[in-house]
Design a protein around this motif. Structure first.
Motif, short mmCIF file in Angstrom:
data_model
loop_
_atom_site.label_atom_id
_atom_site.label_comp_id
_atom_site.label_asym_id
_atom_site.label_seq_id
_atom_site.Cartn_x
_atom_site.Cartn_y
_atom_site.Cartn_z
N GLU A 45 0.76 -1.15 -0.03
CA GLU A 45 0.07 0.03 -0.13
C GLU A 45 0.76 1.43 -0.05
N HIS A 46 1.95 1.15 0.67
CA HIS A 46 2.84 2.32 0.87
C HIS A 46 4.17 2.05 0.10
N GLU A 47 4.84 3.15 -0.41
CA GLU A 47 6.26 2.92 -1.13
C GLU A 47 7.31 2.92 -0.02
N ILE A 48 7.81 1.76 0.21
CA ILE A 48 8.84 1.48 1.26
C ILE A 48 10.01 1.22 0.52
N ASP A 49 11.13 1.80 0.85
CA ASP A 49 12.45 1.36 0.37
C ASP A 49 12.77 0.08 1.11
N ILE A 50 12.91 -1.05 0.28
CA ILE A 50 12.95 -2.37 0.69
C ILE A 50 14.35 -3.04 -0.18
N SER A 51 15.50 -3.44 0.69
CA SER A 51 16.43 -3.84 -0.01
C SER A 51 16.64 -5.51 0.02
N ARG A 52 17.63 -5.99 -0.79
CA ARG A 52 17.81 -7.38 -0.69
C ARG A 52 18.35 -7.76 0.93
N GLY A 53 17.82 -8.71 1.39
CA GLY A 53 18.08 -9.13 2.86
C GLY A 53 17.09 -8.46 3.77
N ASP A 54 16.36 -7.51 3.42
CA ASP A 54 15.40 -7.11 4.31
C ASP A 54 14.26 -7.98 4.51
N THR A 93 20.78 -13.69 3.65
CA THR A 93 21.48 -12.86 2.50
C THR A 93 22.67 -12.23 3.05
N HIS A 94 22.90 -11.85 4.32
CA HIS A 94 23.97 -11.06 5.07
C HIS A 94 25.04 -11.64 5.25
N ALA A 95 26.07 -11.06 5.37
CA ALA A 95 27.43 -11.46 5.74
C ALA A 95 27.92 -10.30 6.73
N VAL A 96 28.29 -10.94 8.23
CA VAL A 96 28.54 -10.07 9.15
C VAL A 96 29.89 -10.53 9.77
N LYS A 97 30.88 -9.42 10.47
CA LYS A 97 31.85 -10.19 11.36
C LYS A 97 31.22 -10.62 12.54
N PRO A 98 31.61 -11.72 12.98
CA PRO A 98 31.26 -12.44 14.36
C PRO A 98 32.62 -12.38 15.29
N LEU A 136 21.39 -9.14 13.91
CA LEU A 136 20.44 -10.12 13.02
C LEU A 136 18.92 -10.17 13.45
N PHE A 137 18.26 -10.55 12.54
CA PHE A 137 16.78 -10.99 12.74
C PHE A 137 16.67 -12.58 12.44
N ALA A 149 19.69 -20.59 10.82
CA ALA A 149 20.87 -21.41 10.35
C ALA A 149 21.79 -20.26 9.79
N PHE A 150 23.05 -20.53 9.81
CA PHE A 150 24.04 -19.51 9.41
C PHE A 150 25.39 -20.50 9.16
N ILE A 151 26.54 -19.98 8.60
CA ILE A 151 27.70 -20.60 8.16
C ILE A 151 28.63 -19.65 8.63
N LEU A 152 29.95 -20.16 9.17
CA LEU A 152 31.04 -19.47 9.42
C LEU A 152 31.96 -19.56 8.10
#
Length: 176
Positions: A45-54, A93-98, A136-137, A149-152
């Motif tokens: 209904e609303h224009e929202i900026d949604i990116s890959r991984g959201d 779809t995210h890669a972060v430093k752990p 992270l979500f 799930a995740f991988i290192l």
């Protein structure tokens, strides 16, 4: 995961913006609902900026939002887990430093007993606490395998060194 229907309210994470699904579009037409593994476009209904991984969730969802969590990992590398080494954590779809903050125990695969552990060697399963530089979500793995799930990854060799299952958040942060 789950089912989305025309007219449903959805919240976009990480922005926290809320909108309503006005239509669902597929190659074959416009169904009233969609579910995995369908490939769909959701019109809002609303224009929202949604990116890959959201992530789109129900506004009252119990999704975990945290930088710290407990997990079970299977160490898959011939070089043992080094808590001082830099890895990449790939989640959805995210890669972060752990940072691996603690190794709680390893599991004896024959008896399933919890054994004290300071390190994890190849093919060992262990309970660890991880902290990431960005929140992270996620859901615990037993609720949702896709977000639990995740991988290192070793950033120098690009090898997957461990596979993990999130057990739960260590503290909760606001979704917005």
């Amino acid at each position: 995961s789950g089912i989305v229907r025309k007219g449903d309210s959805v919240m976009v994470l990480p922005s926290g913006r809320v909108s309503r699904v006005t239509s669902i579009v597929t190659y074959d037409g416009a169904p009233e609902e969609a579910w995995p593994p369908m490939s769909v476009t959701l019109c809002l209904e609303h224009e929202i900026d949604i990116s890959r991984g959201d992530m789109l969730v129900h506004p009252t969802s119990n999704i975990h939002v945290a930088r710290r969590f407990d997990a079970m990992v299977v160490w898959m590398n011939s070089v043992q887990l080094d808590q001082d080494k830099t890895y990449l954590l790939k989640h959805t779809t995210h890669a972060v430093k752990p940072t691996v903050r603690a190794i709680h125990h390893k599991v004896d695969v024959n008896s399933l007993d919890e054994l004290p552990a300071a390190q994890l060697e190849m093919n060992e399963i262990g309970s660890v606490s991880i902290e990431t530089v960005r929140r992270l979500f996620f859901d615990p793995y037993h609720h949702n395998r896709g977000t639990g799930a995740f991988i290192l990854i070793d950033p120098m060799t690009i090898e997957t060194v461990a596979a993990g299952m999130i057990r739960g958040a260590l503290g909760q942060e606001p979704a917005r």
